[in-house]
Design an enzyme around this catalytic site. Structure first.
Site, PDB file in Angstrom:
ATOM      1  N   HIS A   1     -57.402 -11.800  24.848  1.00  0.00           N
ATOM      2  CA  HIS A   1     -56.843 -11.206  25.972  1.00  0.00           C
ATOM      3  C   HIS A   1     -55.691 -12.064  26.617  1.00  0.00           C
ATOM      4  CE1 HIS A   1     -56.843  -8.635  29.690  1.00  0.00           C
ATOM      5  NE2 HIS A   1     -56.651  -9.534  30.223  1.00  0.00           N
ATOM      6  N   GLU A   2     -56.196 -13.196  26.912  1.00  0.00           N
ATOM      7  CA  GLU A   2     -55.166 -14.157  27.910  1.00  0.00           C
ATOM      8  C   GLU A   2     -54.248 -14.525  26.741  1.00  0.00           C
ATOM      9  OE1 GLU A   2     -55.420 -15.065  30.817  1.00  0.00           O
ATOM     10  OE2 GLU A   2     -57.062 -13.582  30.830  1.00  0.00           O
TER      11      GLU A   2
ATOM     12  N   HIS B   1     -51.244 -12.222  26.850  1.00  0.00           N
ATOM     13  CA  HIS B   1     -50.684 -12.328  28.115  1.00  0.00           C
ATOM     14  C   HIS B   1     -49.383 -13.311  27.827  1.00  0.00           C
ATOM     15  CE1 HIS B   1     -52.534  -9.843  31.215  1.00  0.00           C
ATOM     16  NE2 HIS B   1     -53.519 -10.533  31.065  1.00  0.00           N
TER      17      HIS B   1
ATOM     18  N   GLU C   1     -52.338  -5.432  31.974  1.00  0.00           N
ATOM     19  CA  GLU C   1     -53.791  -5.883  31.536  1.00  0.00           C
ATOM     20  C   GLU C   1     -54.336  -4.912  30.444  1.00  0.00           C
ATOM     21  OE1 GLU C   1     -55.827  -8.419  32.494  1.00  0.00           O
ATOM     22  OE2 GLU C   1     -54.823  -9.029  34.262  1.00  0.00           O
TER      23      GLU C   1
END
Length: 280
Positions: free
Chosen positions: A147-148, A151, A205
């Site tokens: 997830h990070e 980003h 997100e």
């Protein structure tokens, strides 16, 4: 995009507008991947400047953590997190050909916070709180890390910095990007703001959630663990998302979306488990 120029009174509006139009560009930061991320983004900050400022900000954070004896204290834990990163980083090439060659850094900070992040250019930090308090499995750590990393691949911080410029949040960053006002050192403060103070949008997100399960799957980690991860975090936060997920969609919506996209990338996971051996 609606531009707000109230704070630019006193400057030559025609010249400034021309400069902003020149600086603003529509970019495609990543390939669509199996999860189908297709949104194009408007940028006013250069990718190079963002990476440079992020690297400087990251080193400052590490220095401060080191002074507090809060940097990489548990070797086994650090090796575990870095081992997971070594399996996910090659998978970034499916979204960006340049990403596997970034100067990646992975460090663990001793803190009770349920937090983790990845700055521009692959600067990753995991907090011990999120690992220990949630008793994370490797698959769940991979879900967070994917997830990070997503980003960073999508350059969401750069996009937020660009939006800040036109909504009167990042005046000094605008000056650095356009070559007016203060020197480029102000961009470091802007990076800190968009990385830690300004929340990601729900759109960002959701993109990171979907890309994250694909990165985890390609690295040989069960993408369905993203759902169990969210259940743990919701329970730990008494039903409310922790700071790490403050702008995510509602609990039910997010779990449904994660489950749907985890199912979509299960074939990638099954293929990866046939060729990837656990990193020790």
């Amino acid at each position: 995009m609606k531009l707000r120029f109230e704070w630019l009174r006193g400057m030559a509006p025609v010249v400034l507008a021309a400069g902003m139009l020149t600086a603003c560009q529509t970019v495609k930061t990543t390939q669509t991947g199996a999860v189908g991320i297709e949104r194009q983004q408007m940028m006013m900050v250069s990718s190079g400047e963002m990476e440079k400022a992020s690297s400087q900000s990251y080193q400052k954070i590490l220095q401060q953590a080191g002074q507090k004896n809060a940097l990489n204290r548990d070797k086994a834990q650090v090796d575990r997190v870095r081992g997971i990163a070594r399996r996910l980083i090659p998978a970034t090439g499916f979204f960006r050909a340049d990403a596997p060659g970034w100067k990646w850094e992975v460090n663990v900070l001793t803190s009770d916070e349920l937090n983790a992040w990845c700055m521009a250019g692959g600067k990753i930090a995991f907090y011990t709180g999120i690992i220990d308090k949630l008793n994370l499995t490797d698959d769940e750590i991979a879900a967070i890390m994917g997830h990070e990393i997503a980003h960073a691949l999508r350059e969401h911080a750069r996009e937020r910095a660009s939006h800040s410029m036109v909504t009167n949040i990042g005046v000094n960053v605008l000056g650095a990007a356009l070559g007016v006002g203060r020197a480029g050192t102000d961009l470091i403060g802007g990076v800190a703001k968009v990385s830690f103070e300004l929340p990601n949008s729900r759109e960002h997100e959701t993109e990171a959630d979907r890309m994250g399960v694909e990165l985890a799957a390609r690295g040989g980690y069960d993408p369905r663990s993203a759902v169990t991860l969210w259940q743990k975090m919701a329970k730990a936060s008494s039903g409310a998302p922790p700071q790490w997920l403050s702008t995510h969609p509602s609990n039910e919506t997010r779990q449904q979306d994660l489950a749907q996209y985890a199912a979509r990338v299960m074939p990638l996971y099954e293929q990866a488990t046939q060729r990837v051996k656990p990193v020790k």
